[in-house]
Enzyme design. Structure first.
Site, PDB file in Angstrom:
ATOM      1  N   LYS A  17       0.755  -1.262  -0.373  1.00 14.87           N
ATOM      2  CA  LYS A  17      -0.194   0.448  -0.269  1.00 14.87           C
ATOM      3  C   LYS A  17       0.922   1.011  -0.191  1.00 14.87           C
ATOM      4  O   LYS A  17       2.247   1.026   0.610  1.00 14.87           O
ATOM      5  CB  LYS A  17      -0.610  -0.446   1.116  1.00 14.87           C
ATOM      6  CG  LYS A  17      -0.296   0.014   2.469  1.00 14.87           C
ATOM      7  CD  LYS A  17       0.455   1.156   3.446  1.00 14.87           C
ATOM      8  CE  LYS A  17       1.504   0.381   4.905  1.00 14.87           C
ATOM      9  NZ  LYS A  17       2.000   1.836   4.753  1.00 14.87           N
ATOM     10  N   ASP A 145      -1.559  -1.975  10.111  1.00 17.95           N
ATOM     11  CA  ASP A 145      -1.892  -1.774   8.472  1.00 17.95           C
ATOM     12  C   ASP A 145      -2.802  -3.550   8.337  1.00 17.95           C
ATOM     13  O   ASP A 145      -2.766  -3.256   7.010  1.00 17.95           O
ATOM     14  CB  ASP A 145      -0.677  -2.165   7.962  1.00 17.95           C
ATOM     15  CG  ASP A 145      -0.045  -0.250   8.004  1.00 17.95           C
ATOM     16  OD1 ASP A 145      -1.337   0.452   8.644  1.00 17.95           O
ATOM     17  OD2 ASP A 145       1.369  -0.301   7.994  1.00 17.95           O
TER      18      ASP A 145
HETATM   19  P1  ATP Z   1       4.566  -0.881   8.081  1.00 17.88           P
HETATM   20  O1  ATP Z   1       4.901   0.108   5.878  1.00 17.88           O
HETATM   21  O2  ATP Z   1       3.385  -0.947   7.731  1.00 17.88           O
HETATM   22  O3  ATP Z   1       5.220  -0.470   8.681  1.00 17.88           O
HETATM   23  P2  ATP Z   1       7.119  -1.747   6.377  1.00 17.88           P
HETATM   24  O4  ATP Z   1       6.662  -1.789   5.193  1.00 17.88           O
HETATM   25  O5  ATP Z   1       8.078  -0.530   6.789  1.00 17.88           O
HETATM   26  O6  ATP Z   1       5.556  -1.568   7.904  1.00 17.88           O
HETATM   27  P3  ATP Z   1       7.200  -4.630   6.678  1.00 17.88           P
HETATM   28  O7  ATP Z   1       8.760  -4.871   5.261  1.00 17.88           O
HETATM   29  O8  ATP Z   1       6.663  -5.407   6.305  1.00 17.88           O
HETATM   30  O9  ATP Z   1       7.797  -3.436   7.297  1.00 17.88           O
HETATM   31  O10 ATP Z   1       8.389  -4.705   7.426  1.00 17.88           O
HETATM   32  C1  ATP Z   1       8.500  -4.280   9.109  1.00 17.88           C
HETATM   33  C2  ATP Z   1       9.769  -5.442  10.328  1.00 17.88           C
HETATM   34  O11 ATP Z   1       9.260  -6.216  10.443  1.00 17.88           O
HETATM   35  C3  ATP Z   1      11.112  -5.806   9.687  1.00 17.88           C
HETATM   36  O12 ATP Z   1      12.564  -5.255   9.820  1.00 17.88           O
HETATM   37  C4  ATP Z   1      11.184  -6.946   9.424  1.00 17.88           C
HETATM   38  O13 ATP Z   1      12.100  -7.763   9.976  1.00 17.88           O
HETATM   39  C5  ATP Z   1       9.896  -7.951  10.586  1.00 17.88           C
HETATM   40  N1  ATP Z   1       9.159  -8.987  10.000  1.00 17.88           N
HETATM   41  C6  ATP Z   1       8.572  -9.890  10.123  1.00 17.88           C
HETATM   42  N2  ATP Z   1       7.577 -10.631   8.791  1.00 17.88           N
HETATM   43  C7  ATP Z   1       8.653  -9.869   8.717  1.00 17.88           C
HETATM   44  C8  ATP Z   1       8.026 -10.447   6.985  1.00 17.88           C
HETATM   45  N3  ATP Z   1       6.954 -12.074   6.579  1.00 17.88           N
HETATM   46  N4  ATP Z   1       8.149  -9.843   5.810  1.00 17.88           N
HETATM   47  C9  ATP Z   1       8.918  -8.242   5.931  1.00 17.88           C
HETATM   48  N5  ATP Z   1       8.774  -8.542   7.235  1.00 17.88           N
HETATM   49  C10 ATP Z   1       9.228  -8.654   8.287  1.00 17.88           C
END
Ligand code: ATP
Length: 311
Positions: A17, A145
Site C-alpha cells: 500500500k 496495517d
Molecule cells: P509498515 O509500512 O506496515 O510500517 P514496512 O513495510 O515498513 O511496514 P515490513 O517490510 O512490513 O515494513 O517489515 C517490518 C519489520 O518486520 C522488518 O524489520 C522485519 O524484520 C519484520 N518482519 C517480520 N515478518 C516479516 C515479513 N513476513 N516480511 C517482512 N518483514 C517482516
C-alpha cells in the site's frame, strides 16, 4: 507400492500500500498515537503458499532484498497462522512459502500483506471458515496495517489505522517507487516525530489527539484526478524520515524535477512514491531515476485486497 499423499497448496495474494495521506495525532499516555490515513492498495504483491504440516514454518523468496526478513517464529506470517489456529481451535500447523515483491521495511506494508495473505490461506487450507468480521479483528491484533491488506482498494484508517472505512475512488493512479538500500524502523520514525514536536513546542500548533483526513484528498480520490491528488499528498512522517535519512531529500527533488506530479515518503519510509499523470509518465520517470542509479519499480492502484488465487 504406496502412492504419496497429494498435499494441497493454497495460494493467497495480498497487496502492498501507499499512504496518500497520513496525519499523526499527539502522543498518547500509552505511548501510541492516533492516526488518520488514506490508504491505497497498489499492484506490488506478496504471494503466500500454505501447505498442511504438523508444526509452523516459513521460507521466504522474492524480488526484493530479503536479509531483514526473519524465518523463525517472529515472522509475522507465522504469528498470523498461530493466531488463527488459537482463535479457531485448529490443532495442526502449516508450512508457508512467501514470495515477496514489496520492499522490506520500506513503509509499504509488506509484512502486513504477508499476515493478511496467511490468514486467508490458512483459513482456506484448514477449512476453519472464520467470519469476515472476526478475521478483520485478528488482523488488527497482528498490526494496524493488516486489516487494510485484507480489504484493499482505497480506505480511510483512523484510531491506530485499523478502524477502516472504504473510500470512493475512480480510475487508476500511476506511481513510480524509488526503493532504498536501507530500511527505516517505524518506531524510530515516530520517535523522531515526537522529539521534533517537543523541540518546537513553542513554534508549532500542538497536534490534535484525533486527526482526520483532509476533505480535498477524498475529493481527489473520488474524482480519479492525479493532478488534484498530487496537490493533497501529505505525510507527517516525511519530515522525521528525512531527518533520519537526509539522502531521501535528493531523491524527492530528482523525481519532482523529472516529471513527477508530486513525491512523498511512503509511510515511515524510506521508499519514495512519485505520483505521475499516466503510464507513459511512469515509464519516463522510471528511465530518469534509473539513469541516476536508483532502484525503481512501477505500480498502480487501487487494487484488490487479499484473495485466494488457487486452492
Ligand atoms: P509498515 O509500512 O506496515 O510500517 P514496512 O513495510 O515498513 O511496514 P515490513 O517490510 O512490513 O515494513 O517489515 C517490518 C519489520 O518486520 C522488518 O524489520 C522485519 O524484520 C519484520 N518482519 C517480520 N515478518 C516479516 C515479513 N513476513 N516480511 C517482512 N518483514 C517482516
Amino acid at each position: 507400492m504406496t502412492t504419496p499423499a497429494v498435499s494441497t497448496v493454497v495460494h493467497a495474494r495480498a497487496p502492498g500500500k501507499i499512504n496518500v495521506f497520513l496525519k499523526v495525532g499527539a502522543l498518547l499516555d500509552d505511548g501510541y498515537h492516533d492516526v488518520a490515513i488514506a490508504y491505497q492498495a497498489v499492484s506490488l504483491y506478496e504471494d503466500v503458499r500454505a501447505t498442511a504440516a504438523d508444526d509452523f514454518s516459513v521460507r521466504v523468496g522474492g524480488t526484493v532484498e530479503l536479509s531483514r526478513v526473519p524465518t523463525d517464529g517472529s515472522n509475522i506470517a507465522i504469528k498470523a497462522a498461530r493466531l488463527l489456529a488459537r482463535a479457531t481451535g485448529y490443532r495442526g500447523g502449516v508450512r508457508l512459502h512467501i514470495d515477496k515483491h514489496v520492499p522490506v521495511t520500506g513503509g509499504m506494508g509488506g509484512g502486513s500483506a504477508d499476515a493478511a495473505a496467511t490468514l486467508l490461506a490458512c483459513d482456506t487450507l484448514w477449512g476453519t471458515q472464520l467470519p469476515r468480521e472476526q478475521m478483520l479483528a485478528l488482523a488488527g491484533q497482528l498490526g494496524s496495517d493488516v486489516p487494510f491488506a485484507l480489504t484493499g482498494g482505497t480506505a480511510i484508517g483512523t484510531g491506530r489505522g485499523d478502524q477502516l472505512s472504504p473510500a470512493l475512488a475512480k480510475g487508476q493512479f500511476h506511481w513510480v517507487l524509488a526503493l532504498a538500500e536501507f530500511g527505516l524502523s517505524t518506531p524510530a520514525v515516530y520517535n523522531e516525530l515526537d522529539m521534533h514536536r517537543d523541540r518546537h513546542a513553542q513554534d508549532i500548533f500542538p497536534a490534535t489527539t484525533t486527526p482526520s483526513v483532509d476533505a480535498n484528498v477524498l475529493q481527489a480520490l473520488r474524482a480519479g484526478d492525479p493532478l488534484m491528488l498530487a496537490e493533497t499528498l501529505y505525510n507527517d512522517l516525511q519530515a522525521p524520515a528525512l531527518h533520519l535519512q537526509p539522502s531521501l531529500s535528493a531523491v524527492l527533488e530528482l523525481g519532482e524535477n523529472n516529471g513527477a506530479l508530486a513525491g512523498i515518503v511512503s509511510g515511515s519510509g524510506p521508499t519514495v512514491a512519485f505520483l505521475v499523470a499516466d503510464h507513459d509518465g511512469a515509464l519516463e520517470l522510471q528511465t530518469a531515476l534509473e539513469a541516476a542509479e536508483l532502484t525503481v519499480v512501477r505500480a498502480s492502484g487501487p487494487v484488490h485486497g487479499a484473495r485466494i488465487l488457487s486452492a
